[in-house]
Design an enzyme around this catalytic site. Structure first.
Site, PDB file in Angstrom:
ATOM      1  CD  GLU A 168      -3.018  -0.825   2.337  1.00  0.00           C
ATOM      2  OE1 GLU A 168      -2.942   0.201   3.027  1.00  0.00           O
ATOM      3  OE2 GLU A 168      -3.916  -1.665   2.472  1.00  0.00           O
ATOM      4  CD  GLU A 356      -3.581  -5.852   4.392  1.00  0.00           C
ATOM      5  OE1 GLU A 356      -4.336  -5.003   4.928  1.00  0.00           O
ATOM      6  OE2 GLU A 356      -2.349  -5.713   4.325  1.00  0.00           O
TER       7      GLU A 356
HETATM    8  C1  FCB Z   1      -4.137  -1.878   5.761  1.00  0.00           C
HETATM    9  C2  FCB Z   1      -2.743  -2.303   6.180  1.00  0.00           C
HETATM   10  C3  FCB Z   1      -2.726  -3.377   7.223  1.00  0.00           C
HETATM   11  C4  FCB Z   1      -3.837  -3.219   8.249  1.00  0.00           C
HETATM   12  C5  FCB Z   1      -5.159  -2.918   7.602  1.00  0.00           C
HETATM   13  C6  FCB Z   1      -6.288  -2.752   8.563  1.00  0.00           C
HETATM   14  O1  FCB Z   1      -4.107  -0.633   5.195  1.00  0.00           O
HETATM   15  O2  FCB Z   1      -2.036  -2.790   5.066  1.00  0.00           O
HETATM   16  O3  FCB Z   1      -1.442  -3.416   7.796  1.00  0.00           O
HETATM   17  O4  FCB Z   1      -3.505  -2.352   9.253  1.00  0.00           O
HETATM   18  O5  FCB Z   1      -5.048  -1.787   6.808  1.00  0.00           O
END
Ligand code: FCB
Length: 450
Positions: A168, A356
């Site tokens: 990110e 994620e």
């Molecule tokens: C993302 C991050 C991860 C986590 C989530 C909730 O942006 O990559 O590390 O904290 O958010």
């Protein structure tokens, strides 16, 4: 695909959970490890309640049990990150052998538990020494990253099938340097542009370095693509939404897939036209082909023109509907939109992993010892259905990693809310699988949704 229809995923589909070193490991300076910029940011009061990764879920010591638990829950893969300052505590060329040895044991343990590693090389714990030398505003950091990536992938060659360069970059750049919410807490929009470019460059430089040291692995990057809608049809709102989407999505996908920065963002980010920042050959380097794309999904927002917001004149708002405990809008459907974005906007047909997807809540253990996180289960069920819809529309989705295995230190909210499928009782470090963990185990067993 309604929520009562069964969904089956392809046989080779990978089900995993994602984690990041700083958020779970603790033991920051044990075995010669160095501090990172988040340690300093927390010490300076930048995080909620002053929380930090100092102890976190003590995964540095408890990884064997945590891997065994992940195996019991049926997970097939674990996305984890290597902590850069454990390998290069000073950020320079001095290698810390003990840091390598730790991750060597971690990889052995994953193998024993049948968990395929997907490893992120940069999940935000920049060595503090590099931060003090200018951090991501300093182009040199990109070269240090490529050296670190080369060293790690050479040491662990043939043991890791998936390497991720950076996690990110938008969050590092715009939450860290424009909005000041993440380390190092700067508020300067143009600075976020410089950081964006240097992170994109770090990725581009690392790809050939990784391939040279580990030719058998797949190399990718992780972006958090965002669903951004205009608040109304008014040209001002439409323009504001286009700018926010350009910031969040375009500044990362376009250089990688087209070798350019979005023209419409240049008036807001003059640094991207500065030949000292974007040098000859940089965009070619950034657009080096990769093997897969990792996408994180958290953001679906409505944007309205607002002249009081500096530089971009755009205000982000949660969409109508249910909110999580920290107030962002909950739209599991948006996962379909972001999965389709690379294909629709850039013709990208790369394999994609959802690296994620997660649900934040104030979970607690009931007197009967269970954690009834029904809302998280519902969120995952809907998000996985959205992923299946994207696959039906042609997206080559290869796997999903839930965020996250264990409750952890969260960059925005410290320890005040939880994302894990396993509850961590921080006082005792006891682990309690939540209902979502058992639900996920069933999803993995049937390779689909009931
Ligand atoms: C993302 C991050 C991860 C986590 C989530 C909730 O942006 O990559 O590390 O904290 O958010």
């Amino acid at each position: 695909m309604s929520s009562d229809t069964a969904v089956t995923f392809p046989e080779s589909f990978i089900w995993g959970a994602a984690t990041a070193a700083y958020q779970i490991e603790g033991s920051r300076t044990v075995d010669g490890g160095g501090l990172c910029l988040w340690d300093e940011f927390a010490a300076q009061g930048g995080t909620l309640n002053g929380d930090s990764g100092a102890i976190a879920a003590d995964h540095y010591n408890r990884y064997p049990q945590d891997h065994a638990l992940a195996q019991e829950l049926g997970l097939q893969s674990l996305r984890m990150s290597i902590s850069w300052p454990r390998i290069f505590p000073e950020g320079n060329s001095t290698l810390n052998q003990a840091g390598f040895d730790h991750y060597d044991r971690v990889l052995d343990s994953l193998a024993e538990c049948g968990l395929t590693p997907m490893i992120t090389l940069y999940h935000w714990d920049l060595p503090l020494k590099l931060q003090h030398a200018g951090g991501w505003l300093n182009r040199e950091t990109a070269y240090r990253f490529a050296e670190y990536a080369e060293a790690v992938t050479r040491r662990f060659a043939d043991r890791v099938p998936y390497w991720i360069t950076t996690n990110e970059p938008w969050s590092c750049a715009f939450l860290g340097y424009a909005r000041g919410l993440h380390a190092p807490g700067v508020r300067d929009y143009n600075a976020a542009g410089i950081v964006t470019h240097n992170l994109n460059l770090a990725h581009g430089l690392a790809v050939p370095a990784i391939r040279a040291s580990d030719s058998s692995a797949a190399v990718g990057v992780v972006h958090c693509l965002q669903v951004i809608e205009p608040f109304s049809d008014s040209p001002l709102d439409v323009q504001a939404a286009r700018t926010v989407s350009g910031e969040a999505n375009g500044l990362y996908l376009e250089p990688m897939f087209k070798g350019s920065y979005p023209q419409h963002m240049l008036p807001y980010l003059p640094c991207l036209e500065d030949p000292k920042v974007v040098r000859e050959g940089d965009l070619e380097c950034i657009s080096t082909p990769i093997d897969f794309l990792g996408l994180n999904y958290y953001v679906h927002e409505v944007v309205r023109f607002d002249r009081t917001i500096p530089v971009i004149g755009a205000c982000r708002m949660a969409p109508l509907g249910p909110l999580t405990t920290i107030g962002s809008g909950l739209r599991p459907d948006g996962l379909e939109t972001i999965l389709l974005m690379p294909l629709q906007d850039y013709g990208c047909r790369l394999p994609i992993y959802v690296t994620e997807v997660g649900y934040l809540f104030n979970d607690y253990v009931n007197p009967d010892g269970r954690v009834n996180d029904t809302a998280r289960v519902k969120y995952y069920d809907e998000a996985f259905r959205a992923a299946a819809r994207a696959m039906a529309k042609g997206v080559d989705l290869r796997g999903i990693y839930v965020w996250t295995l264990l409750d952890d230190f969260e960059w925005d909210s410290g320890y005040s809310s939880r994302y894990g499928i396993v509850f961590v009782e921080y006082g005792t470090q006891k682990r309690v699988p939540k209902d979502s963990a058992y639900w996920y185990r069933d999803v993995i067993r049937r390779n689909g949704l009931a």
